[in-house]
Motif scaffolding. Structure first.
Motif, mmCIF file in Angstrom:
data_model
loop_
_atom_site.group_PDB
_atom_site.id
_atom_site.type_symbol
_atom_site.label_atom_id
_atom_site.label_comp_id
_atom_site.label_asym_id
_atom_site.label_seq_id
_atom_site.Cartn_x
_atom_site.Cartn_y
_atom_site.Cartn_z
ATOM 1 N N GLU A 306 0.851 -1.094 -0.087
ATOM 2 C CA GLU A 306 -0.142 -0.032 -0.150
ATOM 3 C C GLU A 306 0.920 1.291 -0.087
ATOM 4 O O GLU A 306 0.860 2.136 -0.859
ATOM 5 C CB GLU A 306 -0.852 -0.165 1.498
ATOM 6 C CG GLU A 306 -2.317 -0.460 1.073
ATOM 7 C CD GLU A 306 -3.070 -0.363 2.358
ATOM 8 O OE1 GLU A 306 -3.901 -1.358 2.368
ATOM 9 O OE2 GLU A 306 -2.962 0.538 3.305
ATOM 10 N N ARG A 310 1.756 3.980 -3.041
ATOM 11 C CA ARG A 310 1.384 5.604 -3.106
ATOM 12 C C ARG A 310 2.462 6.268 -3.687
ATOM 13 O O ARG A 310 2.464 7.124 -4.518
ATOM 14 C CB ARG A 310 1.219 5.729 -1.691
ATOM 15 C CG ARG A 310 -0.263 6.011 -0.881
ATOM 16 C CD ARG A 310 -0.664 6.763 0.019
ATOM 17 N NE ARG A 310 0.215 6.106 1.286
ATOM 18 C CZ ARG A 310 -0.162 5.039 2.037
ATOM 19 N NH1 ARG A 310 -1.361 4.424 1.777
ATOM 20 N NH2 ARG A 310 0.558 4.709 3.091
ATOM 21 N N THR A 311 3.444 5.828 -3.535
ATOM 22 C CA THR A 311 4.861 6.581 -4.070
ATOM 23 C C THR A 311 4.887 6.410 -5.377
ATOM 24 O O THR A 311 5.182 7.155 -6.339
ATOM 25 C CB THR A 311 6.269 6.028 -3.133
ATOM 26 O OG1 THR A 311 6.043 6.093 -1.849
ATOM 27 C CG2 THR A 311 7.462 6.781 -3.812
ATOM 28 N N GLN A 313 2.592 5.976 -7.640
ATOM 29 C CA GLN A 313 1.783 6.684 -8.077
ATOM 30 C C GLN A 313 2.375 8.410 -8.691
ATOM 31 O O GLN A 313 2.261 8.865 -9.636
ATOM 32 C CB GLN A 313 0.355 6.880 -7.787
ATOM 33 C CG GLN A 313 -0.446 5.490 -7.992
ATOM 34 C CD GLN A 313 -1.547 5.706 -7.084
ATOM 35 O OE1 GLN A 313 -2.344 6.761 -6.520
ATOM 36 N NE2 GLN A 313 -2.220 4.491 -7.102
#
Ligand code: ADP
Ligand code: TRP
Length: 325
Positions: A306, A310-311, A313
């Motif tokens: 998860e 995030r990174t 993206q």
């Protein structure tokens, strides 16, 4: 503070790993940081190429970390290969990393000099490590002194990415090295390392620990004569385990004469066995319950993916890598 570190499942855990790495991991966890700790199995694959050994050592290390105090309730604890985004990021970072930077890698040069085949994975090792670190936006990377260069390379690579893509996409990390235990000596006085066959393993029987301590190399000063503690490998290791008071007393005995290296070795073995008794017990419990370890790793992998996604993206967007699914 976001803390991250990894350790390769390429050998049995030894006391150099403990003082140089694991103990700091636990302390940072206890201090309330947001910690990510993982088993770097893709790094190990650069030199460990045996299915059985890889499986055995991955399990050993997972159980060892947990037994030594990594708490999956407080730290995200996982296996590197359970986060495929890391190898994706490694490729993207490869594309901004100058070959000349990798050619300065002392760890690569050392390994090749020791006879390891110079495969591409070994050469690219620092870029994969950079991906490991920046994918979790890590601020601090606790490691032994030998890893300092890899963290510096990570900063260089992350800064280069940010320059090329004009966005502050990646966080630049700092290494944390505890100076007094930066290099734990092995039984031959060189740096303790599984590659030098000079380790004292943590998860061993009391008897085996005693035997390894008895093998520590010392000079041949006879028992009766005075000895210089500061020149002795046994004393160097005692410094890690004995209290200040006991150390002073032992140093006095060295200087007075009549105290043999054998006495010091015996005391060292006792102290090591005491220090790790509880962890050894916990390790044996986990051995009886391998599914518990697997469940912990599965859950850790989920949390790590998860955070990594995030990174990614941010990274994909910065580099113009558009996804169509
Ligand atoms: P090894 O040298 O046995 O191959 P690793 O390279 O897998 O050990 O190291 C795992 C972690 O333990 C790293 O953070 C490394 O810096 C630390 N470490 C390994 N050996 C020592 C040592 N002798 N003294 C201090 N830290 C060490
Ligand atoms: N190269 C490290 C070692 O040999 C292991 C490692 C892989 C690591 N990725 C990392 C350490 C990221 C810190 C951060 O010890």
């Amino acid at each position: 503070m976001r803390v991250l570190s990894g350790i390769q499942p390429s050998g049995l855990l030894h006391i150099g790993n403990y003082f140089g790495a694991v103990r700091q991991f636990v302390r940072l966890q206890e201090a309330g940081n947001e910690c990510f700790y993982f088993l770097a199995n893709y790094h190990a694959l650069t030199s460990l190429q045996s299915k059985q050994e890889m499986e055995r050592l991955t399990w050993h290390l997972a159980a060892g970390y947990l037994a030594l105090g990594i708490d999956p309730e407080r730290s995200v604890f996982f296996v590197q290969s359970d986060v495929p985004q890391t190898t994706e990021l490694c490729w993207i970072l490869n594309c901004v990393t100058p070959v000349a930077l990798m050619e300065k890698g002392t760890s690569y040069k050392d390994k090749v000099a020791r006879g390891l085949p110079a495969n591409m994975g070994l050469f690219d090792y620092p870029v994969l490590q950079a991906a490991d670190i920046v994918i979790y936006d890590a601020d601090l990377v606790p490691v032994g002194a030998d890893q300092k260069q890899h963290v510096e390379m990570t900063r260089d690579i992350a800064a280069k990415f940010n320059r090329v893509f004009g966005e502050e996409a990646l966080v630049l990390p700092d290494a944390q090295i505890v100076p007094e235990v930066a290099i734990v000596p092995g039984i031959d006085g060189q740096k303790m390392s599984k590659s030098y066959d000079n380790t004292i393993e943590i998860f061993q029987t009391d008897k085996r620990t005693k035997k390894r301590c008895a093998q520590i190399v010392t000079d041949s000063t006879p028992l009766e004569e005075p000895k210089d503690p500061e020149k002795c490998n046994v004393f160097a290791l005692l410094k890690l385990f004995a209290t200040g008071e006991e150390l002073k007393e032992i140093a006095g005995k060295y200087r007075a004469g009549g105290y043999g290296y054998g006495h010091a070795k015996q005391r060292l073995a006792e102290l090591i066995n005491e220090q790790f008794a509880e962890a050894r017990y916990r390790y044996a419990e986990l051995e009886k319950n391998p599914n518990e370890v697997r469940d912990i790793l599965r859950e850790g992998g989920r949390k790590a993916r998860e955070a990594a996604e995030r990174t990614m993206q941010r990274v994909r967007s910065a580099a113009g890598v558009v996804r169509h699914h």
